[in-house]
Design a protein around this motif. Structure first.
Motif, PDB file in Angstrom:
ATOM      1  N   ILE A  87       3.267   5.580  -5.952  1.00 21.03           N
ATOM      2  CA  ILE A  87       3.023   5.605  -7.401  1.00 21.03           C
ATOM      3  C   ILE A  87       1.984   6.668  -7.737  1.00 21.03           C
ATOM      4  O   ILE A  87       2.157   7.460  -8.665  1.00 21.03           O
ATOM      5  CB  ILE A  87       2.574   4.228  -7.923  1.00 21.03           C
ATOM      6  N   VAL A  88       0.899   6.682  -6.996  1.00 20.64           N
ATOM      7  CA  VAL A  88      -0.162   7.662  -7.246  1.00 20.64           C
ATOM      8  C   VAL A  88       0.387   9.074  -7.092  1.00 20.64           C
ATOM      9  O   VAL A  88       0.138   9.945  -7.939  1.00 20.64           O
ATOM     10  CB  VAL A  88      -1.371   7.417  -6.311  1.00 20.64           C
ATOM     11  N   THR A  89       1.173   9.298  -6.050  1.00 16.99           N
ATOM     12  CA  THR A  89       1.788  10.615  -5.827  1.00 16.99           C
ATOM     13  C   THR A  89       2.713  10.976  -6.977  1.00 16.99           C
ATOM     14  O   THR A  89       2.693  12.117  -7.472  1.00 16.99           O
ATOM     15  CB  THR A  89       2.557  10.630  -4.494  1.00 16.99           C
ATOM     16  N   LEU A 117       2.570   9.960 -10.056  1.00 16.59           N
ATOM     17  CA  LEU A 117       1.811  10.201 -11.283  1.00 16.59           C
ATOM     18  C   LEU A 117       1.047  11.527 -11.261  1.00 16.59           C
ATOM     19  O   LEU A 117       0.631  12.022 -12.308  1.00 16.59           O
ATOM     20  CB  LEU A 117       0.854   9.040 -11.543  1.00 16.59           C
ATOM     21  N   GLU A 118       0.876  12.087 -10.090  1.00 20.07           N
ATOM     22  CA  GLU A 118       0.232  13.393  -9.977  1.00 20.07           C
ATOM     23  C   GLU A 118       1.196  14.526 -10.323  1.00 20.07           C
ATOM     24  O   GLU A 118       0.790  15.665 -10.501  1.00 20.07           O
ATOM     25  CB  GLU A 118      -0.333  13.581  -8.564  1.00 20.07           C
ATOM     26  N   LEU A 120       2.184   1.689  -3.452  1.00 20.65           N
ATOM     27  CA  LEU A 120       1.091   2.098  -4.332  1.00 20.65           C
ATOM     28  C   LEU A 120       0.762   3.576  -4.135  1.00 20.65           C
ATOM     29  O   LEU A 120       0.564   4.311  -5.114  1.00 20.65           O
ATOM     30  CB  LEU A 120      -0.138   1.225  -4.062  1.00 20.65           C
ATOM     31  N   ASP A 121       0.739   4.022  -2.888  1.00 17.67           N
ATOM     32  CA  ASP A 121       0.524   5.446  -2.612  1.00 17.67           C
ATOM     33  C   ASP A 121       1.626   6.288  -3.254  1.00 17.67           C
ATOM     34  O   ASP A 121       1.356   7.372  -3.788  1.00 17.67           O
ATOM     35  CB  ASP A 121       0.478   5.704  -1.107  1.00 17.67           C
ATOM     36  N   VAL A 168       8.325   5.008 -12.036  1.00 21.46           N
ATOM     37  CA  VAL A 168       6.980   4.461 -11.842  1.00 21.46           C
ATOM     38  C   VAL A 168       7.007   2.941 -12.003  1.00 21.46           C
ATOM     39  O   VAL A 168       6.435   2.202 -11.191  1.00 21.46           O
ATOM     40  CB  VAL A 168       5.971   5.109 -12.819  1.00 21.46           C
ATOM     41  N   ARG A 199       0.835  -1.201   0.000  1.00 17.59           N
ATOM     42  CA  ARG A 199       0.000   0.000   0.000  1.00 17.59           C
ATOM     43  C   ARG A 199       0.872   1.254   0.000  1.00 17.59           C
ATOM     44  O   ARG A 199       0.577   2.220  -0.710  1.00 17.59           O
ATOM     45  CB  ARG A 199      -0.933  -0.007   1.204  1.00 17.59           C
TER      46      ARG A 199
END
Length: 104
Positions: free
Chosen positions: A40-42, A44-45, A37-38, A54, A34
């Motif tokens: 990765i999201v950060t 990609l923002e 994954l967090d 990534v 998790r």
């Protein structure tokens, strides 16, 4: 990392429960996944996200998920499959496991 001895399976009625040690180790690995994954999201923002960074993080998530799956599988094999013949539910345990592994 040394392998801890798996505790006997807990029983609640008809239901076999995951050994506590396996449950805790799997939860730890999933928390790691998790976190990746967090990340990765950060990443990609951000407009300057680099593809290879990534991809590395995605690979880390996959590794953590795979590790969690291995912990759960080992716990199941040791606590439930290895003891199925004494409980008399070998066929059911094997069928259940085969169904679960069909999607891996």
């Amino acid at each position: 990392m040394t392998q801890a001895k798996t505790e006997p399976a807990a029983h609640t009625g008809h239901h076999l429960c995951m050994p506590e040690d396996a449950r805790k180790r799997a939860a730890r690995r999933l928390k790691i996944a998790r976190g990746h994954l967090d990340s990765i999201v950060t990443m990609l923002e951000q407009e300057d996200a680099y593809c290879v960074d990534v991809l590395r993080q995605i690979k880390a998530v996959q590794g953590a998920l795979s590790g969690a799956g291995e912990v759960v599988l080992r716990g199941h094999l040791e606590a439930h499959v290895a003891t199925a013949s004494t409980r008399g539910d070998s066929v059911e345990i094997v069928e259940e496991l085969m169904e679960a592994l069909k999607y891996t």
